[in-house]
Design a protein around this motif. Structure first.
Motif, short mmCIF file in Angstrom:
data_model
loop_
_atom_site.label_atom_id
_atom_site.label_comp_id
_atom_site.label_asym_id
_atom_site.label_seq_id
_atom_site.Cartn_x
_atom_site.Cartn_y
_atom_site.Cartn_z
N ILE A 76 0.82 -1.21 0.00
CA ILE A 76 0.00 0.00 0.00
C ILE A 76 0.86 1.26 0.00
N LEU A 77 2.05 1.20 0.57
CA LEU A 77 2.88 2.39 0.74
C LEU A 77 3.04 3.23 -0.53
N PRO A 78 3.29 2.62 -1.71
CA PRO A 78 3.46 3.46 -2.91
C PRO A 78 2.22 4.27 -3.29
N MET A 79 1.06 3.94 -2.72
CA MET A 79 -0.17 4.68 -3.04
C MET A 79 -0.49 5.74 -1.99
N VAL A 80 0.40 5.89 -1.00
CA VAL A 80 0.19 6.90 0.05
C VAL A 80 0.61 8.26 -0.49
N PRO A 81 -0.27 9.25 -0.47
CA PRO A 81 0.09 10.59 -0.97
C PRO A 81 1.27 11.17 -0.17
N GLY A 82 2.15 11.80 -0.89
CA GLY A 82 3.29 12.44 -0.25
C GLY A 82 4.57 11.64 -0.32
N ILE A 83 4.46 10.31 -0.27
CA ILE A 83 5.66 9.49 -0.37
C ILE A 83 5.62 8.58 -1.60
N GLY A 84 4.43 8.32 -2.14
CA GLY A 84 4.33 7.51 -3.35
C GLY A 84 4.93 8.22 -4.54
N TRP A 85 5.56 7.46 -5.41
CA TRP A 85 6.28 8.06 -6.54
C TRP A 85 6.13 7.16 -7.76
N SER A 86 5.83 7.75 -8.91
CA SER A 86 5.65 7.00 -10.15
C SER A 86 6.82 7.27 -11.10
N ALA A 87 7.21 6.22 -11.82
CA ALA A 87 8.25 6.33 -12.84
C ALA A 87 8.04 5.25 -13.88
N TYR A 88 8.27 5.62 -15.14
CA TYR A 88 8.13 4.69 -16.26
C TYR A 88 6.74 4.06 -16.29
N GLY A 89 5.74 4.81 -15.85
CA GLY A 89 4.36 4.33 -15.93
C GLY A 89 3.92 3.46 -14.78
N ALA A 90 4.78 3.16 -13.82
CA ALA A 90 4.44 2.29 -12.69
C ALA A 90 4.53 3.06 -11.38
N SER A 91 3.60 2.78 -10.46
CA SER A 91 3.59 3.44 -9.15
C SER A 91 3.99 2.44 -8.09
N VAL A 92 5.27 2.12 -8.04
CA VAL A 92 5.75 1.08 -7.13
C VAL A 92 6.85 1.58 -6.20
N TRP A 93 7.13 2.89 -6.23
CA TRP A 93 8.21 3.42 -5.41
C TRP A 93 7.66 4.34 -4.32
N ILE A 94 8.44 4.47 -3.26
CA ILE A 94 8.23 5.56 -2.30
C ILE A 94 9.49 6.41 -2.33
N LYS A 95 9.32 7.68 -2.12
CA LYS A 95 10.46 8.60 -2.17
C LYS A 95 10.41 9.53 -0.98
N ILE A 96 11.49 9.50 -0.20
CA ILE A 96 11.63 10.38 0.96
C ILE A 96 12.92 11.15 0.78
N GLY A 97 12.80 12.44 0.50
CA GLY A 97 13.99 13.24 0.22
C GLY A 97 14.67 12.73 -1.04
N PRO A 98 15.98 12.55 -1.00
CA PRO A 98 16.69 12.07 -2.19
C PRO A 98 16.64 10.56 -2.36
N PHE A 99 16.06 9.84 -1.39
CA PHE A 99 16.09 8.38 -1.39
C PHE A 99 14.77 7.82 -1.91
N SER A 100 14.88 6.84 -2.78
CA SER A 100 13.71 6.13 -3.29
C SER A 100 13.88 4.64 -2.99
N PHE A 101 12.74 3.97 -2.82
CA PHE A 101 12.77 2.57 -2.46
C PHE A 101 11.53 1.89 -3.01
N GLN A 102 11.64 0.60 -3.34
CA GLN A 102 10.52 -0.17 -3.88
C GLN A 102 10.08 -1.18 -2.83
#
Length: 473
Positions: free
Chosen positions: A144-170
């Protein structure tokens, strides 16, 4: 003094010899990159080789202390693949101007340290069975985390990352571990209930409707990942993981047919109602159509990779002599295409053989361990790596539609690297329990104190296994 039924050898010296070969391969690959691209052997080269050597030897020492009967082949294979991936990413950085290699070195160091911590602090893999439902909750949270507003992040058409500051994680990469733990714990505890006879239709013995609930949950979760996160690769991985584990637990072919039916229904529905799924299928089928090659998220990436591998031929162009700079996301999704071009069919086949050997050693650990939970967990984790490798390599070679999964240990991507090193640590822990000498009571002495007193009885079947399974080598 009890007699031993088997006399297992730790074979840590064999592992050390293979580690030297793996580290030598990594050093040679980096050296070839520097020589073919006209670069000097600076301090960075020697520092990186020293760091990888220290990490590998530290892991080896921890295995000698905490898991001396662990499989001696797994660690050298993983170090070899990881080292080759670092060399390829370094080569791509030189020509593209990116700075992904330092980040990959940082993630490699963190991943190996975490894997060492698993070996050191996890006294027995069966402890994880206590956290069956906690693992399920953790899996849901991670997905569920990648769908949380504010930390969820999309790239290449997929929403599977979270991004906090300069760090991203799947988070989904870690979810495949927690899901494997949940499935192993649930199936090993409820195997007898699942095996209760349901309706029989022809040669198929169907399970009861109530026993279909976990499969339906897994199916809905995989479809949810596909719909909301637009990640076809993870969707295939999660559902495939459950299908294999339930088949291993029950040996019922009916589950396979039910699973294939659910996959077919979900796939057709996704193709009809979700444009991003239909686009992937259409791009796969019409890859060489000029209209698809030039389209956004079209087939240019796959076609360029195929031409690159064709250019490599049998022997390859050599490190630094190919043209991977024309290939989008070459250091992640398409790293297999880069290896195919610069190391040729022989080099690519060698990499595939390493994967096959790694996965087969994981299955061997599953066959050898004497508890149902360990068997299912080792099978699940090994199959997760196998399916991930098949899906991404099949996509690169246009055997199946291309997805966004990474190639284990080779591709740039810290989340995948961290998760796969933890998987390796868990498999090594299970293989240590599997290869330990067995005394006449049928118990592996150093690890059995974790069992409840009722299971300490030598006449008791471990986790519902037959006596033949309990005494498996």
């Amino acid at each position: 003094m009890s007699q031993l039924l088997t006399v297992a050898k730790p074979r840590r010296n064999t592992e050390l010899l293979l580690l030297v070969l793996a580290l030598g391969m990594s050093a040679l690959a980096n050296a070839l990159v520097n020589m073919n691209l006209g670069r000097t052997f600076d301090n960075d080269y020697f520092t990186q080789i020293a760091v990888l050597t220290i990490l590998a030897l530290a892991f080896h020492v921890v295995l000698r202390l905490k898991a001396k009967y662990a499989d001696p082949v797994i660690l050298p294979i993983v170090v070899g693949l990881n080292g080759l991936g670092l060399a390829v990413i370094h080569r791509l950085d030189i020509t593209s101007g990116l700075k992904d290699a330092p980040r990959q070195w940082m993630w490699t160091s963190l991943a190996v340290i975490c894997a060492i911590a698993v070996i050191w602090f996890l006294r027995d893999h069966r402890i994880l069975r206590r956290y069956t439902y906690i693992s399920l909750v953790a899996s849901v949270v991670l997905l569920i985390l990648p769908m949380v507003p504010g930390i969820g992040w999309s790239a290449y058409g997929a929403s599977v990352w979270i991004k906090i500051g300069p760090f991203s994680f799947q988070p989904g990469e870690i979810a495949k571990i927690t899901l494997a733990i949940f499935f192993a714990g649930y199936l090993s505890s409820n195997r007898d209930l699942i095996l209760l006879a349901g309706k029989k239709i022809g040669p198929l013995q169907l399970p009861r409707a109530r026993d279909l609930a976990p499969m339906l949950v897994a199916w809905l979760a995989s479809v949810g990942v596909l719909i909301f996160q637009r990640d076809l690769g993870s969707s295939i991985l999660f559902f495939g993981l459950f299908m294999v584990m339930i088949y291993v637990a029950t040996s019922r072919v009916s589950w396979i047919f039910i699973g294939l039916g659910l996959i077919a229904v979900g796939g057709v529905a996704a193709y009809q109602f979700f444009p991003h799924v239909a686009r992937r299928i259409d791009v796969w089928i019409n890859a060489f159509d000029p209209a698809y090659i030039g389209a956004q998220y079209g087939s240019f990436q796959v076609v360029e990779g195929l031409f690159g591998m064709a250019n490599g031929g049998l022997m390859g162009t050599g490190f630094g002599q190919g043209s991977p700079d024309k290939l989008p996301v070459a250091n992640s999704d398409m790293i297999i295409a880069v290896i195919g071009e610069e190391l040729g069919l022989i080099g690519l086949f060698a990499v595939l053989c390493l994967y096959a050997l790694l996965i087969s050693r994981g299955f061997r650990a599953a066959l050898g361990t004497r508890d149902a939970f360990g068997k299912l967990l080792a099978v699940g984790l090994s199959f997760a790596m196998a399916l991930q490798s098949f899906v991404i390599i099949g996509g690169v070679t246009r055997l199946i539609p291309l997805t966004g999964l990474t190639t284990p240990f080779l591709s740039a991507g810290g989340s995948s690297l961290l998760a796969n090193w933890i998987i390796v640590a868990l498999i090594l822990k299970i293989s240590d329990a599997a290869r330990r000498p067995i005394d006449m009571s049928g118990l592996a002495a150093p690890s059995d104190p974790i069992l409840p007193p009722a299971q300490m009885n030598p006449n008791n079947n471990h986790d519902g296994l037959s006596p033949q399974e309990v005494s498996a080598p």
